[in-house]
Design a protein around this motif. Structure first.
Motif, PDB file in Angstrom:
ATOM      1  N   ASN A  27       0.818  -1.213   0.000  1.00  0.00           N
ATOM      2  CA  ASN A  27       0.000   0.000   0.000  1.00  0.00           C
ATOM      3  C   ASN A  27       0.853   1.264   0.000  1.00  0.00           C
ATOM      4  N   ILE A  28       2.010   1.222   0.634  1.00  0.00           N
ATOM      5  CA  ILE A  28       2.914   2.368   0.598  1.00  0.00           C
ATOM      6  C   ILE A  28       3.544   2.508  -0.786  1.00  0.00           C
ATOM      7  N   LEU A  29       3.993   1.394  -1.353  1.00  0.00           N
ATOM      8  CA  LEU A  29       4.597   1.435  -2.682  1.00  0.00           C
ATOM      9  C   LEU A  29       3.625   1.959  -3.731  1.00  0.00           C
ATOM     10  N   SER A  30       2.353   1.617  -3.591  1.00  0.00           N
ATOM     11  CA  SER A  30       1.361   2.030  -4.584  1.00  0.00           C
ATOM     12  C   SER A  30       0.744   3.389  -4.292  1.00  0.00           C
ATOM     13  N   GLY A  31       1.199   4.051  -3.229  1.00  0.00           N
ATOM     14  CA  GLY A  31       0.727   5.396  -2.941  1.00  0.00           C
ATOM     15  C   GLY A  31      -0.576   5.476  -2.185  1.00  0.00           C
ATOM     16  N   LEU A  32      -1.064   4.341  -1.680  1.00  0.00           N
ATOM     17  CA  LEU A  32      -2.322   4.354  -0.933  1.00  0.00           C
ATOM     18  C   LEU A  32      -2.125   4.773   0.519  1.00  0.00           C
ATOM     19  N   VAL A  33      -0.905   4.569   1.031  1.00  0.00           N
ATOM     20  CA  VAL A  33      -0.588   4.875   2.430  1.00  0.00           C
ATOM     21  C   VAL A  33       0.743   5.621   2.463  1.00  0.00           C
ATOM     22  N   LYS A  34       0.851   6.602   3.346  1.00  0.00           N
ATOM     23  CA  LYS A  34       2.095   7.343   3.526  1.00  0.00           C
ATOM     24  C   LYS A  34       2.973   6.650   4.567  1.00  0.00           C
ATOM     25  N   PRO A  35       4.277   6.555   4.320  1.00  0.00           N
ATOM     26  CA  PRO A  35       5.162   5.977   5.338  1.00  0.00           C
ATOM     27  C   PRO A  35       5.349   6.925   6.515  1.00  0.00           C
ATOM     28  N   THR A  36       5.689   6.375   7.654  1.00  0.00           N
ATOM     29  CA  THR A  36       6.035   7.197   8.811  1.00  0.00           C
ATOM     30  C   THR A  36       7.440   7.774   8.671  1.00  0.00           C
ATOM     31  N   ARG A  37       8.338   6.940   8.178  1.00  0.00           N
ATOM     32  CA  ARG A  37       9.722   7.350   7.924  1.00  0.00           C
ATOM     33  C   ARG A  37      10.221   6.660   6.664  1.00  0.00           C
ATOM     34  N   GLY A  38      11.307   7.206   6.103  1.00  0.00           N
ATOM     35  CA  GLY A  38      11.911   6.603   4.930  1.00  0.00           C
ATOM     36  C   GLY A  38      11.343   7.158   3.641  1.00  0.00           C
ATOM     37  N   SER A  39      11.863   6.655   2.519  1.00  0.00           N
ATOM     38  CA  SER A  39      11.521   7.195   1.207  1.00  0.00           C
ATOM     39  C   SER A  39      11.133   6.089   0.237  1.00  0.00           C
ATOM     40  N   VAL A  40      10.246   6.473  -0.700  1.00  0.00           N
ATOM     41  CA  VAL A  40       9.887   5.605  -1.817  1.00  0.00           C
ATOM     42  C   VAL A  40      10.174   6.363  -3.105  1.00  0.00           C
ATOM     43  N   TRP A  41      10.974   5.764  -3.969  1.00  0.00           N
ATOM     44  CA  TRP A  41      11.319   6.364  -5.246  1.00  0.00           C
ATOM     45  C   TRP A  41      10.628   5.594  -6.371  1.00  0.00           C
ATOM     46  N   CYS A  42      10.155   6.320  -7.375  1.00  0.00           N
ATOM     47  CA  CYS A  42       9.730   5.714  -8.636  1.00  0.00           C
ATOM     48  C   CYS A  42      10.493   6.451  -9.722  1.00  0.00           C
ATOM     49  N   GLY A  43      11.408   5.749 -10.390  1.00  0.00           N
ATOM     50  CA  GLY A  43      12.300   6.442 -11.306  1.00  0.00           C
ATOM     51  C   GLY A  43      13.150   7.435 -10.529  1.00  0.00           C
ATOM     52  N   ASN A  44      13.129   8.689 -10.959  1.00  0.00           N
ATOM     53  CA  ASN A  44      13.930   9.724 -10.292  1.00  0.00           C
ATOM     54  C   ASN A  44      13.115  10.575  -9.319  1.00  0.00           C
ATOM     55  N   GLU A  45      11.859  10.169  -9.070  1.00  0.00           N
ATOM     56  CA  GLU A  45      10.979  10.966  -8.224  1.00  0.00           C
ATOM     57  C   GLU A  45      10.770  10.290  -6.873  1.00  0.00           C
ATOM     58  N   ILE A  46      10.764  11.109  -5.815  1.00  0.00           N
ATOM     59  CA  ILE A  46      10.477  10.591  -4.477  1.00  0.00           C
ATOM     60  C   ILE A  46       8.973  10.714  -4.249  1.00  0.00           C
ATOM     61  N   ILE A  47       8.258   9.648  -4.532  1.00  0.00           N
ATOM     62  CA  ILE A  47       6.797   9.737  -4.478  1.00  0.00           C
ATOM     63  C   ILE A  47       6.290   9.867  -3.049  1.00  0.00           C
TER      64      ILE A  47
END
Length: 231
Positions: A48-68
């Motif tokens: 759910n975090i990877l797909s953008g349905l939930v926001k993480p508490t900490r850390g980062s998710v990148w898709c390509g060059n963007e930090i989604i």
């Protein structure tokens, strides 16, 4: 292969409960990755975090060059609309629309769609197009929900326990069809499951336990969906 998505020290807390505990991963394009684990392992939260349905508490998710994970609500909605397809355990079809109409509401006006005719042929639902969801079996409804998710040609298809409501035969059918779609349209698929047999069909198996990655292995010898054996 190009890296399409990565995470760095990804964590998710719900109050005092640490559901995800610092996960760092990379996902390559045009692969089928299984995220395997029992209920409560954190696999659905990760998806759910990877797909953008939930926001993480900490850390980062990148898709390509963007930090989604840093996207605002509007920017995130735009990214999901164009880049992401979701398939859930529940089919979430609209009862008052036909199969054809349910599929076509997934079309994104901002990008070319997949061929409708080819898609329904691969998913073996050509004869169902004028029926309503109440007239379909569970396996048929899940095929329609998959068609709706992929018709916009997403770069990433997230499947969360997509066979969880299906019997063995329909589970095999759905997994086989997902692999056919991945091959036909070069999609990147992430599939959460508690079933090791389904995981064995994937290119890569990420096993989770207690909110952490227990193992991460490339599957050198994937089996076909037809060779899955339920215990």
């Amino acid at each position: 292969m190009e890296i399409i998505m990565k995470t760095e020290n990804l964590a998710k807390d719900y109050g005092k409960e640490h559901v995800l505990k610092g996960i760092t991963l990379t996902i390559h394009e045009h692969t089928f990755t299984a995220i395997l684990g029992p209920s409560g392992s954190g696999k659905s939260t990760l998806l759910n975090i990877l797909s953008g349905l939930v926001k993480p508490t900490r850390g980062s998710v990148w898709c390509g060059n963007e930090i989604i994970s840093d996207f605002g609500e509007k920017q995130l909605a735009g990214w999901k609309r164009v880049e992401v397809g979701n398939v859930f355990q529940e089919y979430l079809l609209l009862d008052n629309l036909t199969v054809q109409e349910n599929i076509k509401i997934g079309i994104c006006p901002h990008k070319p769609s997949l061929s409708f005719d080819r898609l329904v042929r691969i998913l073996q639902i050509e004869e169902l197009l004028n029926r309503f969801p109440a007239e379909l079996s569970g396996g048929q409804q899940q095929r329609v929900s998959i068609a709706r998710a992929v018709i916009k040609s997403p770069r990433l298809l997230f499947c969360d326990e997509a066979t969880g409501s299906l019997d063995e035969e329909n589970s095999k059918n759905v997994v086989e069809l997902l692999h056919n779609l991945q091959s036909a349209f070069d999609m990147t698929i992430l599939f959460t499951t508690h079933n090791p047999q389904i995981a064995r069909t994937a290119d890569r198996i990420i096993t989770m336990k207690n909110g952490a990655v227990q193992s991460d292995m490339r599957n050198e010898h994937p089996i076909t969906a037809r060779k899955m054996v339920w215990g």
